[in-house]
Scaffold this active site. Structure first.
Site, mmCIF file in Angstrom:
data_model
loop_
_atom_site.group_PDB
_atom_site.id
_atom_site.type_symbol
_atom_site.label_atom_id
_atom_site.label_comp_id
_atom_site.label_asym_id
_atom_site.label_seq_id
_atom_site.Cartn_x
_atom_site.Cartn_y
_atom_site.Cartn_z
ATOM 1 N N GLU A 135 -19.830 -34.090 -97.863
ATOM 2 C CA GLU A 135 -18.821 -33.675 -96.871
ATOM 3 C C GLU A 135 -19.276 -34.005 -95.459
ATOM 4 O OE1 GLU A 135 -16.732 -31.874 -93.866
ATOM 5 O OE2 GLU A 135 -18.754 -31.175 -94.285
ATOM 6 N N ASP A 141 -23.350 -30.934 -100.185
ATOM 7 C CA ASP A 141 -24.457 -31.538 -99.439
ATOM 8 C C ASP A 141 -25.051 -30.643 -98.354
ATOM 9 O OD1 ASP A 141 -21.901 -31.979 -98.248
ATOM 10 O OD2 ASP A 141 -22.711 -33.562 -96.979
HETATM 11 ZN ZN ZN Z 1 -21.164 -28.974 -91.478
HETATM 12 ZN ZN ZN Z 2 -19.433 -27.538 -93.771
#
Ligand code: ZN
Ligand code: ZN
Length: 392
Positions: free
Chosen positions: A138, A80
């Site tokens: 994440e 991401d």
């Molecule tokens: Zn980050």
């Molecule tokens: Zn990262």
């Protein structure tokens, strides 16, 4: 110039790594929207002898390279980007308005694609299974947990897992790796102070929520300065305060929003307990009603000592003396969820362009960029790690 030994299976495809990274960089997508990203990954994985699972955790991709009997090793890359408008002037600037790969996850995916190729090329040198885990979200809310729930560590069971982060705070040609905790538990708390508002000139009839909030801000700092062992790390930061209506009105309510960081479970529990006690104590002292909402974020990222040794040996082969100082930060990472389940190691690949700390462009900054030579370094450490574990 440092003496760097890129693995031959990676040095032959270095330009591919850069091309992949720039593609990801131009088409960034935020958490759980990584659809085009997943599409590109799947397209690049065609032509290899892989079992591909998609979607896993909505937008994730898991590719399995089976190469005879042996252990199963997982390598993880996060997918991401961040909701940031890129301001840097690079030829591969983001084409998606308001979205940018400002953490370096574009590099992680490019590295993993390179490792697929390299381990495919070198199949006669190892036995076992490698799972390539492309994981969404994440940056929040934590795609790793969902990947685990959907069985990424099973069938076949994963014996060890490795991940990396490109890291601008370290110069190119270095690898940061150490056993034990390397990143912190990243929790959030919300404190609501309820007082009794009133006229600014008649405080005797009020309970001033702003005064109580001020006491809290000061006293919460004693958690890390006085309750925590100074040899262990912890952070309590208030990032946001909201309250009050006008200069001549005593505030009725104030909301404080902050983060608590720690590297060990016992310190995490201590910080939470002290937060509760301080809120209760200050509430009683000033006659305010204080509520605490505490939300567990990612757990600490903890490296297994044996797996760390393997990465250290691999890193020394690639960057020699650049296998630098043990790395530790109070940032958080959802790689931690995998490391709670299986032994593994998360390490840091120097990607800083500047040698001066003051000139380092931090992660999550709108003109973030990396020294792209770090791609081949990170990929080589992954390849050496897998070969050392799976080649007899
Ligand atoms: Zn980050
Ligand atoms: Zn990262």
């Amino acid at each position: 110039m440092k003496n760097i030994n890129i693995h031959p299976a990676i040095s032959s495809i270095e330009d591919q790594l850069v091309r992949h990274r720039r593609h990801f960089h131009q088409y960034p997508e935020i958490a759980y929207q990584e659809k085009q990203t997943a599409g590109y990954i799947i397209e690049q994985l065609q032509g290899y002898d892989l079992q591909i699972a998609h979607p896993v955790a909505l937008t994730g991709v898991v590719a399995r390279l089976e190469n005879g009997p042996g252990p199963c090793i997982a390598l993880r890359a996060d997918m991401d980007a961040l909701p940031i408008q890129e301001t840097g002037d690079v030829p591969y600037k983001s084409l998606n308005d308001g979205v940018m790969h400002a953490c370096g996850h574009d590099a992680h995916m490019a590295i993993l694609l390179g490792v697929v190729d390299a381990l495919h090329q070198t199949r006669d040198q190892w036995n076992g299974t490698v799972k390539f885990v492309f994981q969404p979200a994440e940056e929040g809310p934590g795609g790793a947990r969902q990947m685990i729930e959907e069985g990424v560590l099973e069938d076949p069971g994963v014996d060890a897992i490795f991940g990396l982060h490109v890291w601008n705070y370290q110069e190119f040609g270095t690898i940061g790796v150490k056993p034990g905790p390397v990143l912190a538990a990243a929790d959030e708390f919300i404190i609501t102070v309820k007082g009794t508002g009133g006229h600014g000139a008649m405080p005797q009839d009020t309970v001033d929520a702003i005064l109580v909030a001020a006491q809290l801000v000061v006293n919460l700092q004693t958690i890390t300065s006085r309750s925590l062992n100074p040899l262990e790390a912890g952070v309590v930061s208030i990032g946001k305060i909201e309250g009050g209506d006008a200069f001549n009105i005593i505030a009725n309510e104030v909301v404080l929003n902050g983060t608590a960081r720690s590297l060990r479970a016992k310190d995490r529990a201590l910080i939470r307990e002290r937060l509760l006690e301080i809120c209760a104590g200050i509430g009683a002292t000033y006659g305010a009603e204080i509520g605490l909402d505490y939300h567990d974020g990612y757990p600490p990222t903890v490296n297994h000592p044996d797996m760390t040794e393997i990465v250290l040996a691999a890193a020394r082969k690639i960057v020699g003396d650049g296998t630098g100082a043990p790395f530790l930060s109070m940032a958080g990472e959802d790689m931690s969820y995998y490391l709670e389940k299986v032994p593994g190691c998360f390490f840091f690949v120097g990607s800083g362009k500047a040698t001066l700390a003051a000139e380092t462009v931090p992660h999550h900054c709108s003109h973030f960029d990396i020294d792209e030579r770090c791609l081949a370094v990170g990929a080589s450490v992954f390849v050496e790690t897998v070969l050392s574990m799976l080649s007899g």
